[in-house]
Write a protein that holds these residues in place. Structure first.
Motif, mmCIF file in Angstrom:
data_model
loop_
_atom_site.group_PDB
_atom_site.id
_atom_site.type_symbol
_atom_site.label_atom_id
_atom_site.label_comp_id
_atom_site.label_asym_id
_atom_site.label_seq_id
_atom_site.Cartn_x
_atom_site.Cartn_y
_atom_site.Cartn_z
ATOM 1 N N PHE A 61 1.238 6.542 8.299
ATOM 2 C CA PHE A 61 2.170 5.771 9.123
ATOM 3 C C PHE A 61 3.256 6.689 9.669
ATOM 4 C CE2 PHE A 61 0.444 2.707 6.186
ATOM 5 C CZ PHE A 61 0.429 1.504 6.858
ATOM 6 N N ARG A 75 1.558 -2.906 10.673
ATOM 7 C CA ARG A 75 2.906 -2.515 11.110
ATOM 8 C C ARG A 75 3.854 -3.120 10.076
ATOM 9 N NH1 ARG A 75 5.863 -1.628 16.150
ATOM 10 N NH2 ARG A 75 7.866 -2.691 16.025
ATOM 11 N N ARG A 115 4.472 2.423 11.316
ATOM 12 C CA ARG A 115 3.462 2.034 12.296
ATOM 13 C C ARG A 115 2.488 3.172 12.527
ATOM 14 N NH1 ARG A 115 4.501 5.208 16.541
ATOM 15 N NH2 ARG A 115 6.629 5.663 17.203
ATOM 16 N N SER A 116 1.455 2.883 13.296
ATOM 17 C CA SER A 116 0.500 3.918 13.691
ATOM 18 C C SER A 116 1.209 4.950 14.553
ATOM 19 C CB SER A 116 -0.632 3.318 14.514
ATOM 20 O OG SER A 116 -1.333 2.373 13.770
ATOM 21 N N ILE A 144 10.551 1.192 11.022
ATOM 22 C CA ILE A 144 9.267 0.587 11.362
ATOM 23 C C ILE A 144 8.217 1.594 10.928
ATOM 24 C CG2 ILE A 144 7.737 -0.204 13.203
ATOM 25 C CD1 ILE A 144 10.318 -0.892 14.806
#
Length: 187
Positions: free
Chosen positions: A60, A3, A12-13, A10
């Motif tokens: 991401f 992350r 992130r996944s 952000i």
């Protein structure tokens, strides 16, 4: 998957609750044409892509901190511009951003975050990136983030009604990246 955070984002996944956000930008015909994929015609198509993204450790979600909406994606893919499997020390950058957020410096910010991750945590030696010759927005972002032009190649048409396309490829080595970072720190 890591992350990552930048000033406004952000990285992130992807998660199941990102479906509506993904579909919002993936149905835009302009984005698909610029990136080489057909715009998503329905939620089912977006769900299939979301499932692939969730299973991947390469892509991401770009979540805008201010709204918590996913406004794009960025990935370090295990592929080389030639289509061959790259060395473990190389990846190819891919990115897409909701058109509503173009021209705000968001994608260069995301790329700088992913470059730091790729070079400092994955210990990559080279990151490649490409764009269709007609995609001036991506060209500008790529050059702005320090990549160096390497070559062009013509690809067969992507879709039945398209003409062949010229792709432009750039690379950034860890040495060039570290040199750029040192210049930024000293300015």
């Amino acid at each position: 998957m890591a992350r990552l955070e930048t000033k406004r984002l952000i990285l992130r996944s992807f998660a199941e609750n990102d479906l509506d956000d993904l579909h919002h930008f993936a149905q835009n015909p302009k984005l698909g044409k610029m990136a080489g994929w057909q715009p998503h015609s329905g939620l089912g198509e977006s769900q299939a892509i979301l499932t692939l993204f969730i299973r991947s450790d390469e892509v991401f979600a770009l979540e805008l901190k201010e709204t918590h909406h996913v406004i794009g994606s960025i990935g370090l893919h295990r592929r080389a511009p030639s289509g061959s499997t790259p060395e473990d020390s190389e990846r190819e950058l891919g990115f897409v951003l909701d058109e509503d957020y173009w021209g705000q410096g968001i994608m260069p910010e995301a790329i700088m975050g992913i470059l730091a991750f790729g070079f400092n945590h994955l210990h990559l030696m080279t990151i490649w990136v490409g764009h269709f010759a007609s995609n001036r927005q991506s060209k500008r972002v790529i050059e702005k983030t320090g990549f160096h032009f390497e070559y062009e190649l013509e690809r067969p048409k992507l879709f039945a009604d398209d003409a062949p396309v010229t792709e432009c490829y750039y690379k950034l080595t860890v040495t060039d990246y570290r040199s750029q970072q040192a210049k930024l720190e000293n300015s």
